[in-house]
Design a protein around this motif. Structure first.
Motif, PDB file in Angstrom:
ATOM      1  N   LEU A  32     -31.292  91.504 -11.524  1.00  0.00           N
ATOM      2  CA  LEU A  32     -31.317  92.960 -11.637  1.00  0.00           C
ATOM      3  C   LEU A  32     -30.454  93.456 -12.791  1.00  0.00           C
ATOM      4  CD1 LEU A  32     -32.285  95.647 -10.486  1.00  0.00           C
ATOM      5  CD2 LEU A  32     -30.308  95.601  -8.942  1.00  0.00           C
ATOM      6  N   GLU A  33     -29.330  92.827 -13.044  1.00  0.00           N
ATOM      7  CA  GLU A  33     -28.435  93.268 -14.116  1.00  0.00           C
ATOM      8  C   GLU A  33     -29.119  93.160 -15.477  1.00  0.00           C
ATOM      9  OE1 GLU A  33     -27.348  90.997 -11.767  1.00  0.00           O
ATOM     10  OE2 GLU A  33     -26.194  92.454 -10.593  1.00  0.00           O
ATOM     11  N   LYS A  34     -29.804  92.050 -15.697  1.00  0.00           N
ATOM     12  CA  LYS A  34     -30.503  91.865 -16.968  1.00  0.00           C
ATOM     13  C   LYS A  34     -31.639  92.878 -17.102  1.00  0.00           C
ATOM     14  CE  LYS A  34     -32.528  88.526 -20.060  1.00  0.00           C
ATOM     15  NZ  LYS A  34     -32.825  87.127 -20.329  1.00  0.00           N
ATOM     16  N   TYR A  35     -32.340  93.119 -16.011  1.00  0.00           N
ATOM     17  CA  TYR A  35     -33.419  94.105 -16.016  1.00  0.00           C
ATOM     18  C   TYR A  35     -32.874  95.492 -16.368  1.00  0.00           C
ATOM     19  CZ  TYR A  35     -37.089  97.192 -14.314  1.00  0.00           C
ATOM     20  OH  TYR A  35     -38.032  98.168 -14.206  1.00  0.00           O
ATOM     21  N   GLN A  36     -31.776  95.881 -15.728  1.00  0.00           N
ATOM     22  CA  GLN A  36     -31.177  97.190 -16.001  1.00  0.00           C
ATOM     23  C   GLN A  36     -30.703  97.286 -17.449  1.00  0.00           C
ATOM     24  OE1 GLN A  36     -28.291  97.182 -12.793  1.00  0.00           O
ATOM     25  NE2 GLN A  36     -29.561  98.606 -11.606  1.00  0.00           N
ATOM     26  N   TYR A  37     -30.159  96.202 -17.970  1.00  0.00           N
ATOM     27  CA  TYR A  37     -29.721  96.171 -19.363  1.00  0.00           C
ATOM     28  C   TYR A  37     -30.905  96.384 -20.310  1.00  0.00           C
ATOM     29  CZ  TYR A  37     -27.981  94.345 -23.791  1.00  0.00           C
ATOM     30  OH  TYR A  37     -27.653  94.203 -25.110  1.00  0.00           O
ATOM     31  N   LEU A  38     -32.001  95.671 -20.054  1.00  0.00           N
ATOM     32  CA  LEU A  38     -33.189  95.807 -20.897  1.00  0.00           C
ATOM     33  C   LEU A  38     -33.789  97.206 -20.801  1.00  0.00           C
ATOM     34  CD1 LEU A  38     -34.850  92.325 -20.282  1.00  0.00           C
ATOM     35  CD2 LEU A  38     -33.788  93.138 -22.403  1.00  0.00           C
ATOM     36  N   ILE A  39     -33.798  97.777 -19.609  1.00  0.00           N
ATOM     37  CA  ILE A  39     -34.307  99.139 -19.445  1.00  0.00           C
ATOM     38  C   ILE A  39     -33.422 100.121 -20.222  1.00  0.00           C
ATOM     39  CG2 ILE A  39     -34.646 101.013 -17.768  1.00  0.00           C
ATOM     40  CD1 ILE A  39     -36.862  98.898 -17.759  1.00  0.00           C
ATOM     41  N   GLY A  40     -32.116  99.899 -20.206  1.00  0.00           N
ATOM     42  CA  GLY A  40     -31.197 100.737 -20.977  1.00  0.00           C
ATOM     43  C   GLY A  40     -31.451 100.624 -22.476  1.00  0.00           C
ATOM     44  N   GLN A  41     -31.685  99.398 -22.936  1.00  0.00           N
ATOM     45  CA  GLN A  41     -32.002  99.198 -24.348  1.00  0.00           C
ATOM     46  C   GLN A  41     -33.302  99.908 -24.716  1.00  0.00           C
ATOM     47  OE1 GLN A  41     -32.012  94.901 -24.982  1.00  0.00           O
ATOM     48  NE2 GLN A  41     -30.302  95.216 -26.394  1.00  0.00           N
ATOM     49  N   ARG A  42     -34.299  99.767 -23.855  1.00  0.00           N
ATOM     50  CA  ARG A  42     -35.596 100.402 -24.109  1.00  0.00           C
ATOM     51  C   ARG A  42     -35.437 101.919 -24.223  1.00  0.00           C
ATOM     52  NH1 ARG A  42     -39.638 103.041 -21.960  1.00  0.00           N
ATOM     53  NH2 ARG A  42     -41.776 102.502 -22.481  1.00  0.00           N
TER      54      ARG A  42
END
Length: 64
Positions: A32-42
């Motif tokens: 989930l942390e990596k997913y949230q990070y990628l969503i933030g980058q997007r």
């Protein structure tokens, strides 16, 4: 290189990075942390692209 060309170059780079982030999301992430990070980058790339687009439109309208 003038300012407008620099903005277009930066815009292309952001589009490439956005595409890479979206591809990573589609391939799946480990946690989930990596997913949230990628969503933030997007979100950051998308907002930056919108701001650049607005600046370019504003500049085009001022030239008229």
């Amino acid at each position: 290189m003038d300012g407008v060309n620099l903005i277009y170059k930066f815009q292309r780079e952001l589009k490439e990075r956005l595409s890479a982030v979206e591809e990573s999301i589609l391939q799946g992430v480990d946690n989930l942390e990596k997913y949230q990070y990628l969503i933030g980058q997007r979100k950051a790339y998308s907002e930056s692209l919108q701001e650049l687009s607005n600046l370019l439109k504003k500049g085009a309208n001022e030239d008229d």
